[in-house]
Design an enzyme around this catalytic site. Structure first.
Site, mmCIF file in Angstrom:
data_model
loop_
_atom_site.group_PDB
_atom_site.id
_atom_site.type_symbol
_atom_site.label_atom_id
_atom_site.label_comp_id
_atom_site.label_asym_id
_atom_site.label_seq_id
_atom_site.Cartn_x
_atom_site.Cartn_y
_atom_site.Cartn_z
ATOM 1 C CB SER A 182 -1.215 -0.425 1.273
ATOM 2 O OG SER A 182 -1.796 1.218 1.552
ATOM 3 C CB CYS A 183 2.259 3.445 -1.329
ATOM 4 S SG CYS A 183 0.743 3.546 -2.717
ATOM 5 N N GLY A 184 0.304 5.998 -0.946
ATOM 6 C CA GLY A 184 -0.754 6.520 -0.983
ATOM 7 C C GLY A 184 -1.841 6.563 -2.292
#
Length: 279
Positions: free
Chosen positions: A236-238
């Protein structure tokens, strides 16, 4: 045409292009948060096409940035780039390593096998003093690529909700330590700070050395520190871009049981969803 690794050097690519003129080169550049190349001189590998992550290859009806398009849309747009089912596709970006891994994941999740990333992108190509072009080539024939969605490489909100507490699943968050801890505000409005409960923070920059990926054994060590070797990895990230930097690093270091959370924090952090969050 097959390379030894999914990550290839400029010299490997240059040699392959001499031997095989059918290799398809795709520039996958997007802007970074707060940084843009729109006003910079366009420098490309010769005979490249543009892989439009933010336009044609993102679902424009979604409220979230960079949402993966449907099988049908992906197939149509990839065929328009002249890509066949057996094509060899090399991806790069003008930053070095930034958005090309996202394009790699998109191709893999839609079933294309022979897809590779140029380590260091255009900056590395320039360092080798190879020829550059200032424009994209014209699109030619329509390809015969058929999309086959690989659900084992994909995670959505419901998948995360069902698995974030699972003993054999580890979620890695590619954002900065400040954003992960909720101490630094999110760059997008309407998002809570913090992270998915039980997730691990591995900022994507820690997998890079300047414009390049680190060596495969170094990447393996980055993941091994979390002692989760037998786990499924979910990234996951932004907004689903830098998560793919981690996913590709995991892949080339030998851990291929991977998924990318497409919505990432742009979805999970939305205030109105009231999803479980840790700080």
């Amino acid at each position: 045409m097959l390379f030894k690794s999914a990550l290839i050097s400029p010299s490997e690519l240059q040699e392959a292009l001499i031997q095989d003129g059918t290799i398809i080169l795709l520039d996958c550049t997007i802007d970074k948060v707060g940084q843009s190349l729109k006003d910079a001189k366009l420098e490309l590998l010769p005979n490249s096409l543009f892989f439009d992550i933010e336009g044609k290859f993102s679902d424009q009806a979604s409220k979230l940035p960079h949402t993966l398009v449907s099988e049908g849309v992906f197939e149509k747009e990839v065929q328009a780039l002249g890509i066949d089912q057996k094509s060899t596709v090399v991806l790069y970006d003008r930053w070095g390593i930034y958005s090309s891994p996202r394009a790699w994941w998109m191709f893999k999740v839609m079933g294309l096998d022979q897809v590779y990333i140029l380590n260091g992108g255009v900056p590395a190509w320039k360092k080798n003093k190879y020829k550059l072009a200032g424009s994209y080539r014209q699109q030619g024939k329509t390809g015969n690529f058929k999309a086959h969605f690989q659900k084992n490489l994909y995670a959505d909100k419901d998948y995360i909700l069902a698995h974030y507490r699972a003993a054999d699943v580890t979620i890695f968050d590619a954002r900065s330590k400040g954003r992960f801890s909720g101490l630094v505000p999110e760059p997008r409005k309407g998002l809570n700070g913090g992270h998915i409960p039980h997730s691990k923070n591995l900022p994507f920059e820690e997998l890079l050395e300047d414009i390049y990926y680190k060596q495969a054994d170094e990447l393996e060590q980055q993941f091994d520190q979390f002692k989760t070797v037998d786990h499924e990895y979910v990234f996951s990230c932004g907004s689903g871009i830098t998560a793919a930097i981690l996913a590709f690093a995991s892949y080339i270091s030998g851990h291929t049981n991977i998924r990318v959370y497409d919505g990432s924090w742009s979805e999970w952090g939305r205030e109105e969803l009231n999803l479980p969050i840790e700080k």
